[in-house]
Scaffold this motif. Sequence first.
Motif, PDB file in Angstrom:
ATOM      1  N   GLU A 119       1.672  71.401 -51.628  1.00 36.65           N
ATOM      2  CA  GLU A 119       1.845  72.774 -51.130  1.00 36.65           C
ATOM      3  C   GLU A 119       2.782  73.567 -52.032  1.00 36.65           C
ATOM      4  O   GLU A 119       2.621  74.766 -52.204  1.00 36.65           O
ATOM      5  N   MET A 120       3.780  72.884 -52.579  1.00 33.11           N
ATOM      6  CA  MET A 120       4.737  73.482 -53.502  1.00 33.11           C
ATOM      7  C   MET A 120       5.041  72.451 -54.569  1.00 33.11           C
ATOM      8  O   MET A 120       5.150  71.259 -54.264  1.00 33.11           O
TER       9      MET A 120
ATOM     10  N   GLY B 189       6.955  69.945 -52.238  1.00 27.77           N
ATOM     11  CA  GLY B 189       7.276  70.266 -50.853  1.00 27.77           C
ATOM     12  C   GLY B 189       6.082  70.102 -49.941  1.00 27.77           C
ATOM     13  O   GLY B 189       4.938  70.255 -50.370  1.00 27.77           O
ATOM     14  N   LYS B 190       6.356  69.790 -48.663  1.00 24.00           N
ATOM     15  CA  LYS B 190       5.326  69.673 -47.621  1.00 24.00           C
ATOM     16  C   LYS B 190       5.757  70.540 -46.442  1.00 24.00           C
ATOM     17  O   LYS B 190       6.942  70.737 -46.209  1.00 24.00           O
ATOM     18  N   GLY B 191       4.784  71.030 -45.705  1.00 18.62           N
ATOM     19  CA  GLY B 191       5.085  71.865 -44.541  1.00 18.62           C
ATOM     20  C   GLY B 191       5.751  73.160 -44.968  1.00 18.62           C
ATOM     21  O   GLY B 191       6.763  73.551 -44.397  1.00 18.62           O
ATOM     22  N   CYS B 192       5.172  73.811 -45.970  1.00 19.30           N
ATOM     23  CA  CYS B 192       5.792  74.983 -46.586  1.00 19.30           C
ATOM     24  C   CYS B 192       5.274  76.291 -45.992  1.00 19.30           C
ATOM     25  O   CYS B 192       4.146  76.360 -45.514  1.00 19.30           O
TER      26      CYS B 192
ATOM     27  N   GLU C  82       9.829  69.601 -45.765  1.00 21.21           N
ATOM     28  CA  GLU C  82      10.171  68.377 -46.491  1.00 21.21           C
ATOM     29  C   GLU C  82      10.107  68.655 -47.983  1.00 21.21           C
ATOM     30  O   GLU C  82       9.233  69.384 -48.448  1.00 21.21           O
ATOM     31  N   ASN C  83      11.034  68.085 -48.728  1.00 29.56           N
ATOM     32  CA  ASN C  83      11.049  68.186 -50.186  1.00 29.56           C
ATOM     33  C   ASN C  83      11.215  66.795 -50.775  1.00 29.56           C
ATOM     34  O   ASN C  83      11.745  65.891 -50.125  1.00 29.56           O
TER      35      ASN C  83
ATOM     36  N   GLY D 251      11.002  63.848 -47.865  1.00 29.68           N
ATOM     37  CA  GLY D 251      11.650  63.781 -46.557  1.00 29.68           C
ATOM     38  C   GLY D 251      12.332  65.091 -46.220  1.00 29.68           C
ATOM     39  O   GLY D 251      12.149  66.106 -46.894  1.00 29.68           O
ATOM     40  N   ARG D 252      13.133  65.071 -45.210  1.00 34.97           N
ATOM     41  CA  ARG D 252      13.820  66.269 -44.737  1.00 34.97           C
ATOM     42  C   ARG D 252      15.058  66.552 -45.587  1.00 34.97           C
ATOM     43  O   ARG D 252      16.183  66.550 -45.087  1.00 34.97           O
ATOM     44  N   TYR D 253      14.799  66.777 -46.870  1.00 35.87           N
ATOM     45  CA  TYR D 253      15.842  67.139 -47.825  1.00 35.87           C
ATOM     46  C   TYR D 253      15.626  68.592 -48.219  1.00 35.87           C
ATOM     47  O   TYR D 253      14.494  69.065 -48.257  1.00 35.87           O
ATOM     48  N   SER D 254      16.702  69.261 -48.561  1.00 35.53           N
ATOM     49  CA  SER D 254      16.550  70.631 -49.054  1.00 35.53           C
ATOM     50  C   SER D 254      16.100  70.580 -50.514  1.00 35.53           C
ATOM     51  O   SER D 254      16.263  69.561 -51.201  1.00 35.53           O
ATOM     52  N   TYR D 255      15.541  71.686 -50.963  1.00 34.92           N
ATOM     53  CA  TYR D 255      15.153  71.816 -52.368  1.00 34.92           C
ATOM     54  C   TYR D 255      16.362  71.545 -53.257  1.00 34.92           C
ATOM     55  O   TYR D 255      16.280  70.834 -54.246  1.00 34.92           O
TER      56      TYR D 255
END
Length: 103
Positions: free
Chosen positions: A33-34, A46-49, A72-73, A86-90
């Motif tokens: 997605e990204m 990224g996922k769920g963007c 998720e990044n 996972g649930r990490y920031s960019y």
Amino acid sequence: DDLRENSIRIVGPNNLIGFANTQGEVIITPQFEMASSFYQGKAIIGKGCKKVPWDNHVQEGGCNHFSIICNENGYIDRQGNIQKIGRYSYEEIMNEIKWKPED
């Protein structure tokens, strides 16, 4: 997009991002997605963007400036293998892999 580390981001018919080489051959099928460009053999994904318009740009007549925010990044290697997601920031992923944008 600019060529970086002998690859360039491409967008598939499904609006997912992949990569092609300098000959235009797909080296990583569009599936993200990204995705950032590669730096030192890694690209951030990224996922769920979702696209988040900048300030009031949507009301200003269709301006297309936006940020992409993902639930998720993570990052991939040069073969497209997901190394972490996972649930990490960019920014957390960027700092972990020491990724730098082009100058």
